[in-house]
Design a protein around this motif. Structure first.
Motif, PDB file in Angstrom:
ATOM      1  N   THR A 122       1.213  -1.480  -0.126  1.00 32.28           N
ATOM      2  CA  THR A 122       0.174   0.202  -0.232  1.00 32.28           C
ATOM      3  C   THR A 122       0.871   0.692   0.127  1.00 32.28           C
ATOM      4  O   THR A 122       0.571   2.278  -0.588  1.00 32.28           O
ATOM      5  CB  THR A 122      -0.548  -0.330   1.262  1.00 32.28           C
ATOM      6  OG1 THR A 122      -1.605  -1.173   1.493  1.00 32.28           O
ATOM      7  CG2 THR A 122      -1.850   1.360   1.454  1.00 32.28           C
ATOM      8  N   TRP A 123       2.076   1.033   0.669  1.00 33.14           N
ATOM      9  CA  TRP A 123       2.659   2.267   1.089  1.00 33.14           C
ATOM     10  C   TRP A 123       3.582   2.086  -0.477  1.00 33.14           C
ATOM     11  O   TRP A 123       4.031   3.724  -0.750  1.00 33.14           O
ATOM     12  CB  TRP A 123       4.040   2.001   1.710  1.00 33.14           C
ATOM     13  CG  TRP A 123       5.295   3.262   2.062  1.00 33.14           C
ATOM     14  CD1 TRP A 123       4.897   4.735   2.536  1.00 33.14           C
ATOM     15  CD2 TRP A 123       6.615   2.463   1.672  1.00 33.14           C
ATOM     16  NE1 TRP A 123       6.351   5.094   1.811  1.00 33.14           N
ATOM     17  CE2 TRP A 123       7.195   3.710   2.227  1.00 33.14           C
ATOM     18  CE3 TRP A 123       6.991   1.345   1.563  1.00 33.14           C
ATOM     19  CZ2 TRP A 123       8.328   3.797   1.567  1.00 33.14           C
ATOM     20  CZ3 TRP A 123       8.228   0.838   0.699  1.00 33.14           C
ATOM     21  CH2 TRP A 123       9.484   3.031   0.778  1.00 33.14           C
ATOM     22  N   SER A 131       2.615   1.364  -3.656  1.00 31.03           N
ATOM     23  CA  SER A 131       2.133   2.066  -4.196  1.00 31.03           C
ATOM     24  C   SER A 131       1.597   3.233  -4.015  1.00 31.03           C
ATOM     25  O   SER A 131       1.555   4.188  -5.559  1.00 31.03           O
ATOM     26  CB  SER A 131       0.389   1.352  -4.751  1.00 31.03           C
ATOM     27  OG  SER A 131      -0.604   1.296  -5.299  1.00 31.03           O
ATOM     28  N   GLU A 132       0.485   3.929  -3.318  1.00 23.91           N
ATOM     29  CA  GLU A 132       1.270   5.618  -2.954  1.00 23.91           C
ATOM     30  C   GLU A 132       1.659   6.542  -3.391  1.00 23.91           C
ATOM     31  O   GLU A 132       2.183   7.291  -4.253  1.00 23.91           O
ATOM     32  CB  GLU A 132       0.237   5.680  -1.683  1.00 23.91           C
ATOM     33  CG  GLU A 132      -1.116   5.181  -1.247  1.00 23.91           C
ATOM     34  CD  GLU A 132      -1.775   6.207  -1.891  1.00 23.91           C
ATOM     35  OE1 GLU A 132      -1.802   7.650  -1.615  1.00 23.91           O
ATOM     36  OE2 GLU A 132      -2.870   5.860  -2.524  1.00 23.91           O
ATOM     37  N   LEU A 162      -3.762  -6.887  -3.018  1.00 23.45           N
ATOM     38  CA  LEU A 162      -3.357  -6.719  -1.517  1.00 23.45           C
ATOM     39  C   LEU A 162      -4.059  -8.293  -0.923  1.00 23.45           C
ATOM     40  O   LEU A 162      -5.720  -8.090  -1.105  1.00 23.45           O
ATOM     41  CB  LEU A 162      -4.181  -5.663  -0.571  1.00 23.45           C
ATOM     42  CG  LEU A 162      -3.408  -4.430  -1.305  1.00 23.45           C
ATOM     43  CD1 LEU A 162      -4.256  -3.267  -0.656  1.00 23.45           C
ATOM     44  CD2 LEU A 162      -2.435  -4.346  -0.540  1.00 23.45           C
ATOM     45  N   LEU A 165      -5.547   7.138   0.683  1.00 25.07           N
ATOM     46  CA  LEU A 165      -5.557   5.971  -0.075  1.00 25.07           C
ATOM     47  C   LEU A 165      -6.068   7.889  -1.485  1.00 25.07           C
ATOM     48  O   LEU A 165      -7.129   7.785  -1.833  1.00 25.07           O
ATOM     49  CB  LEU A 165      -6.325   4.760  -1.192  1.00 25.07           C
ATOM     50  CG  LEU A 165      -6.449   3.924   0.232  1.00 25.07           C
ATOM     51  CD1 LEU A 165      -7.167   2.391  -0.160  1.00 25.07           C
ATOM     52  CD2 LEU A 165      -4.773   3.175   0.445  1.00 25.07           C
ATOM     53  N   PHE A 179      -5.770  -0.522  -6.495  1.00 27.12           N
ATOM     54  CA  PHE A 179      -5.775  -1.771  -5.309  1.00 27.12           C
ATOM     55  C   PHE A 179      -6.742  -2.558  -6.337  1.00 27.12           C
ATOM     56  O   PHE A 179      -7.943  -2.058  -6.058  1.00 27.12           O
ATOM     57  CB  PHE A 179      -5.917  -1.112  -4.005  1.00 27.12           C
ATOM     58  CG  PHE A 179      -5.140  -0.092  -3.280  1.00 27.12           C
ATOM     59  CD1 PHE A 179      -3.763  -0.809  -3.188  1.00 27.12           C
ATOM     60  CD2 PHE A 179      -5.236   1.744  -3.733  1.00 27.12           C
ATOM     61  CE1 PHE A 179      -2.698   0.325  -2.468  1.00 27.12           C
ATOM     62  CE2 PHE A 179      -4.108   1.951  -3.295  1.00 27.12           C
ATOM     63  CZ  PHE A 179      -3.089   1.336  -2.837  1.00 27.12           C
ATOM     64  N   LYS A 216     -11.117  -0.170   4.818  1.00 26.27           N
ATOM     65  CA  LYS A 216      -9.848   0.820   4.186  1.00 26.27           C
ATOM     66  C   LYS A 216      -9.662   0.700   2.713  1.00 26.27           C
ATOM     67  O   LYS A 216      -9.963   1.592   2.258  1.00 26.27           O
ATOM     68  CB  LYS A 216      -8.415   0.302   4.870  1.00 26.27           C
ATOM     69  CG  LYS A 216      -7.007   1.284   3.998  1.00 26.27           C
ATOM     70  CD  LYS A 216      -6.631   1.314   4.656  1.00 26.27           C
ATOM     71  CE  LYS A 216      -5.288   2.398   4.188  1.00 26.27           C
ATOM     72  NZ  LYS A 216      -4.227   2.284   5.140  1.00 26.27           N
ATOM     73  N   PHE A 217     -10.099  -0.076   2.361  1.00 25.45           N
ATOM     74  CA  PHE A 217     -10.194   0.199   1.079  1.00 25.45           C
ATOM     75  C   PHE A 217     -11.698  -0.564   0.517  1.00 25.45           C
ATOM     76  O   PHE A 217     -12.146  -0.533  -0.925  1.00 25.45           O
ATOM     77  CB  PHE A 217      -9.582  -1.442   0.303  1.00 25.45           C
ATOM     78  CG  PHE A 217      -8.069  -1.163   0.731  1.00 25.45           C
ATOM     79  CD1 PHE A 217      -7.340  -0.469  -0.219  1.00 25.45           C
ATOM     80  CD2 PHE A 217      -7.633  -2.258   1.845  1.00 25.45           C
ATOM     81  CE1 PHE A 217      -5.365  -0.218   0.093  1.00 25.45           C
ATOM     82  CE2 PHE A 217      -6.270  -1.760   1.534  1.00 25.45           C
ATOM     83  CZ  PHE A 217      -5.534  -0.901   1.384  1.00 25.45           C
ATOM     84  N   SER A 270     -12.174   0.877  -3.543  1.00 23.62           N
ATOM     85  CA  SER A 270     -11.120  -0.181  -4.233  1.00 23.62           C
ATOM     86  C   SER A 270     -12.230  -1.437  -5.037  1.00 23.62           C
ATOM     87  O   SER A 270     -13.080  -1.822  -4.150  1.00 23.62           O
ATOM     88  CB  SER A 270     -10.157  -0.194  -3.208  1.00 23.62           C
ATOM     89  OG  SER A 270      -9.060   0.437  -3.289  1.00 23.62           O
TER      90      SER A 270
END
Length: 195
Positions: free
Chosen positions: A81-82, A84-85, A93, A138, A144, A163-164, A167
């Motif tokens: 995640t880190w 990707s950002e 994931l 995000l 994602f 969180k996603f 996505s």
């Protein structure tokens, strides 16, 4: 038009290794169906700071000449995640850790990696280093795909689902933290990553 070669960076979880089942399944699938893809499954250091340094080096080395995609499982999902950002890369994931700096508080102290037999000490500084690379919001949720099983006995699956939420998600009942039947998704993962 220049076609870039493809590379897949697979990030394993806490106290795991490149010998984890999902990593091997991804490698085997690519070897059989997509031998053109370079599959990178590094042994991640046991502490976050050298892990961050290694991942930055790998991305720098492989993203220029390659179309690069990320797959991360558990703590590897947090790291993916880190990454990707930071580098604007697509990521899949698998039962990801959303707030590992909370979960790993209970693991501070002596550790043994069951795959590598490495003995090390997880310290409060390691927890803080994870907190520093957290991505609270995000910026590109469309990058994602969350693969989540509700039967995950290690992590609260609802954290990842929340969180996603913007996505792509595949949430299955049952299963466990290892994500039972992961091999069913290998081809779709490559398609989502665009590699």
């Amino acid at each position: 038009m220049l076609i870039m070669p493809s590379a897949l960076l697979y990030l394993h979880g806490f106290n795991s290794s490149p010998q984890s089942l999902k990593a091997r399944q991804m490698q085997d699938y690519c070897a059989q169906h997509r031998p053109d893809i370079e599959v990178l499954v590094p042994q991640l250091p046991s502490h976050p700071e050298p892990t961050v340094q290694l991942l930055n080096e790998l991305i720098t080395r492989f993203s220029e000449p390659h179309q690069l995609g990320l797959v991360g499982s558990s703590l590897g999902g947090f790291l993916a995640t880190w990454l990707s950002e930071r580098y604007q890369l697509p990521a899949v994931l698998v039962n990801p850790a959303v707030r590992p700096y909370e979960l790993l508080q209970d693991y501070v102290g002596e550790q043994v990696n069951p795959y590598t037999q490495e003995r090390y000490t997880l310290e409060a500084a390691d927890i803080n280093a994870l907190r520093e690379i957290d991505v609270p919001v995000l910026s590109h949720p469309e990058q994602f795909w969350l693969l989540q099983q509700e039967g995950d006995e290690v992590l609260d699956y609802r954290q990842a689902v929340a969180k996603f939420s913007a996505s792509q998600q595949t949430v299955e009942p049952g299963g466990d933290h290892s994500f039972v039947g992961f091999e069913r998704y290998c081809g779709d993962i490559l398609q989502f990553l665009g590699i």
